[in-house]
Write a protein that holds these residues in place. Structure first.
Motif, PDB file in Angstrom:
ATOM      1  N   VAL A 112     -11.017   0.279   0.712  1.00 17.24           N
ATOM      2  CA  VAL A 112     -10.887   1.238   1.814  1.00 17.24           C
ATOM      3  C   VAL A 112     -10.840   2.681   1.322  1.00 17.24           C
ATOM      4  N   GLY A 113      -9.968   2.951   0.337  1.00 15.58           N
ATOM      5  CA  GLY A 113      -9.834   4.320  -0.140  1.00 15.58           C
ATOM      6  C   GLY A 113     -11.125   4.866  -0.709  1.00 15.58           C
TER       7      GLY A 113
ATOM      8  N   MET B 201       0.820  -1.204   0.000  1.00 19.08           N
ATOM      9  CA  MET B 201       0.000   0.000   0.000  1.00 19.08           C
ATOM     10  C   MET B 201       0.857   1.258   0.000  1.00 19.08           C
ATOM     11  N   LEU B 202       0.444   2.228  -0.783  1.00 21.22           N
ATOM     12  CA  LEU B 202       1.082   3.541  -0.811  1.00 21.22           C
ATOM     13  C   LEU B 202       0.144   4.521  -0.103  1.00 21.22           C
TER      14      LEU B 202
ATOM     15  N   PHE C  42      -5.543  -2.206  -8.358  1.00 20.08           N
ATOM     16  CA  PHE C  42      -4.813  -0.946  -8.214  1.00 20.08           C
ATOM     17  C   PHE C  42      -5.384  -0.103  -7.081  1.00 20.08           C
ATOM     18  N   LEU C  43      -6.709   0.026  -7.048  1.00 23.05           N
ATOM     19  CA  LEU C  43      -7.338   0.902  -6.055  1.00 23.05           C
ATOM     20  C   LEU C  43      -7.055   0.444  -4.622  1.00 23.05           C
ATOM     21  N   LYS C  44      -6.941  -0.828  -4.421  1.00 22.18           N
ATOM     22  CA  LYS C  44      -6.683  -1.330  -3.074  1.00 22.18           C
ATOM     23  C   LYS C  44      -5.297  -0.962  -2.557  1.00 22.18           C
TER      24      LYS C  44
ATOM     25  N   LEU D   3      -9.991  10.602  -7.460  1.00 21.28           N
ATOM     26  CA  LEU D   3      -9.788   9.577  -8.474  1.00 21.28           C
ATOM     27  C   LEU D   3     -10.233  10.133  -9.821  1.00 21.28           C
ATOM     28  N   HIS D   4      -9.341  10.067 -10.815  1.00 19.28           N
ATOM     29  CA  HIS D   4      -9.637  10.559 -12.156  1.00 19.28           C
ATOM     30  C   HIS D   4      -9.524   9.392 -13.139  1.00 19.28           C
TER      31      HIS D   4
END
Length: 560
Positions: free
Chosen positions: A392-393, A331-332, A356-358, A366-367
């Motif tokens: 989560v995000g 995670m970043l 990716f989103l995770k 988010l674009h």
């Protein structure tokens, strides 16, 4: 048998020289001088001009803001001015030397550049040399670089104008790497010199570096970055040979790579890196995708424009794959803004989106750009996203989402519904339809698929703007100036939302009207509640609606 195109064909010459050059020039920094300023001596009743009475420091400031040829002419104003030009750091821009109607490669301009560099003792505030075919003037080029090194130039833009024959790039003289006073350097249409022959050359004061259409080998760019200890901005654009790029820098804040054939880019250690933008990069022949590896980048807050079908994301030592169980090391948490390009008609591309989103649990904006898909492979409906489960995000942190080049496909609608049904603190949404030239549907057809969305399960109350564009499919080309503008907290956003104070009876703010950058809007439409127009950078909404729900957003967990 069809004859091969002649090198004398003006259209072929344009494709080989002028069109690539125009793309390069659009990414070059503007010179810090005015071409419209006029200097006149205002005489008093005693016959003495007022400007000449100013202190030397102010006179030098005035002259430093003029093009070089106008700065030199100030010596003719009065005796008071005769020594000002030679004692002022001036700006030399070769395009300012072109007479009206003259060829961009006029020999007179080349000679004038040589004369100015020889006549002025320096230092030079900035030098932009972009219009000469330097392969035809090798002696001039060597002389210019020697004089620039001696005169202490601070900003240098050195772009070779390619010949119509499309010959191999001109080798970049090694003398360039002896100019230790540079703070900004842009080079274009060259062949990078052999790195082994550069010796101990370095750029101790260089803060911004642009490399445009330069033939490089793996390790060339790494070497320049390593020898630039205060470098903050690295911009790379356009090369046809795939390279591996490894970034190790204690000072880099922004890296932008556009239209570049890239096998891999690895952020090994960049503790100050805030922005990493990859736009329209290509994989070399025989390589299925470009690897993007993130190592030590604790301050990375903005990451884009990742293409799920072209980039393989690797965090630390883990390759992110569809369906992977995301652990803390993958995670970043510093990333707040993410941009993705997704071909929603291709299953494998879409399946990488949740993976990716995770990896970005603290995502706030988010674009999405919906990519062109010539051969769709079936549809993934809402059931696919329901199986994904909460992210989560998206669930707890995401406040802004934009979706460009909407085609009204079922896969796109399913993704939007997933976001709306899971995002608890979402405040602003823009969906911009693709130019109708690239789809059999009209704008109204595409808008109606959004007007009819059921909001029964939406979790948050947000402003919802629907728009369109007259621009090209995929949007306008990215420019370095946007990404390197640190005063803009989100240069990836096609719309700038301006938060206004809310009244006691409301729970959210609306986007505020402002001007568009590139594309002309069409007439606006409204539904339920009309939001104020958004400040548009690439695509201004041609219609706008607002949907609101009475349910208040739920607070999310805090990320550092």
């Amino acid at each position: 048998m069809a004859r091969p195109p002649s090198t004398a064909d003006p259209h072929l010459q344009y494709r080989r020289t002028e069109r690539p050059s125009s793309f390069i020039h659009s990414n070059l920094p503007d010179p810090p001088v005015s071409t419209t300023a006029r200097l006149r001596a205002a005489l008093t009743s005693a016959g003495v001009d007022r400007i000449s009475r100013l202190p030397d420091s102010l006179l030098r400031e005035i002259v430093s803001r003029l093009p070089a040829k106008d700065a030199a002419r100030t010596a003719l104003l009065a005796a008071r001015w005769r020594g000002v030009w030679r004692s002022t750091p001036v700006a030399l821009v070769d395009t300012h030397l072109l007479p009206n109607g003259a060829s961009a490669s006029s020999p007179d301009v080349t000679d004038t550049v040589s004369h100015i560099l020889a006549a002025h003792p320096g230092p030079f505030r900035c030098v932009h040399l972009t219009r000469a075919r330097m392969g035809e003037h090798p002696a001039h080029l060597r002389l210019w670089l020697r004089l620039l090194a001696a005169r202490g130039v601070q900003e240098l833009v050195l772009v070779n104008r390619p010949s119509p024959s499309g010959d191999v790039p001109v080798p970049l003289p090694k003398t360039l790497f002896t100019i230790s006073t540079l703070t900004r350097l842009y080079i274009g249409v060259w062949k990078f010199p052999d790195a082994a022959g550069l010796g101990a050359a370095s750029f101790p004061h260089l803060r911004e570096l642009g490399i445009c259409s330069v033939a490089v080998e793996t390790g060339d760019i790494d070497l320049v970055v390593a020898r630039s200890p205060v470098l903050e901005i690295l911009n790379i654009q356009g090369t046809m040979k795939g390279v591996h790029l490894r970034l190790i820098s204690k000072s880099l804040r922004c890296v932008q790579i556009c239209a570049f054939v890239l096998e891999s880019v690895e952020v090994v250690s960049a503790p100050c890196l805030e922005r990493l933008i990859l736009s329209e990069c290509l994989s070399p022949a025989g390589v299925s995708c470009t690897t993007v590896k993130i190592g030590n980048a604790p301050k990375l807050t903005l990451f884009g424009k990742l293409e799920t079908g072209k980039y393989a994301l690797e965090i630390q030592d883990t390759v992110i794959r569809a369906g992977i169980k995301t652990g803390p090391s993958m995670m970043l948490t510093s990333v707040k803004t993410l941009s993705l390009k997704v071909r929603f008609g291709i299953h494998n591309d879409v399946k990488m989106v949740p993976a990716f989103l995770k990896c970005f649990p603290c995502l706030e904006a988010l674009h999405i750009m919906s990519g062109k898909c010539d051969h769709p492979a079936g549809k993934l409906n809402l059931e696919f996203w329901e199986e994904v489960g909460p992210i989560v995000g998206v669930r707890l942190r995401m406040k802004v989402m934009t979706f460009l080049d909407y085609h009204a496909q079922q896969d796109e609608i399913a993704f939007l519904q997933y976001i709306f049904q899971n995002a608890q603190v979402l405040k602003y949404v823009l969906v911009s339809a693709v130019n109708p030239r690239y789809t059999p549907l009209s704008n109204d057809d595409m808008f109606n698929t959004l007007y009819g969305l059921s909001d029964d399960l939406w979790l948050s109350k947000f402003s919802f703007a629907i728009g369109g564009t007259h621009g090209p499919e995929g949007g306008e080309p990215w420019t370095f100036q946007r990404g390197a503008n640190f005063s803009d907290s989100d240069p990836l956003a096609p719309v700038k939302f301006i938060i206004r104070a809310a009244g006691p009876e409301t729970h959210q703010q609306k986007p505020q009207a402002d001007k568009t950058r590139q594309q002309k809007p069409q007439a606006a439409k409204t539904r339920q509640q009309k939001p104020q127009a958004a400040k548009n950078r690439q695509q201004k909404p041609q219609a706008a609606i607002a949907k609101t729900r009475q349910q208040k957003p739920k607070a999310g967990n805090r990320c550092n």
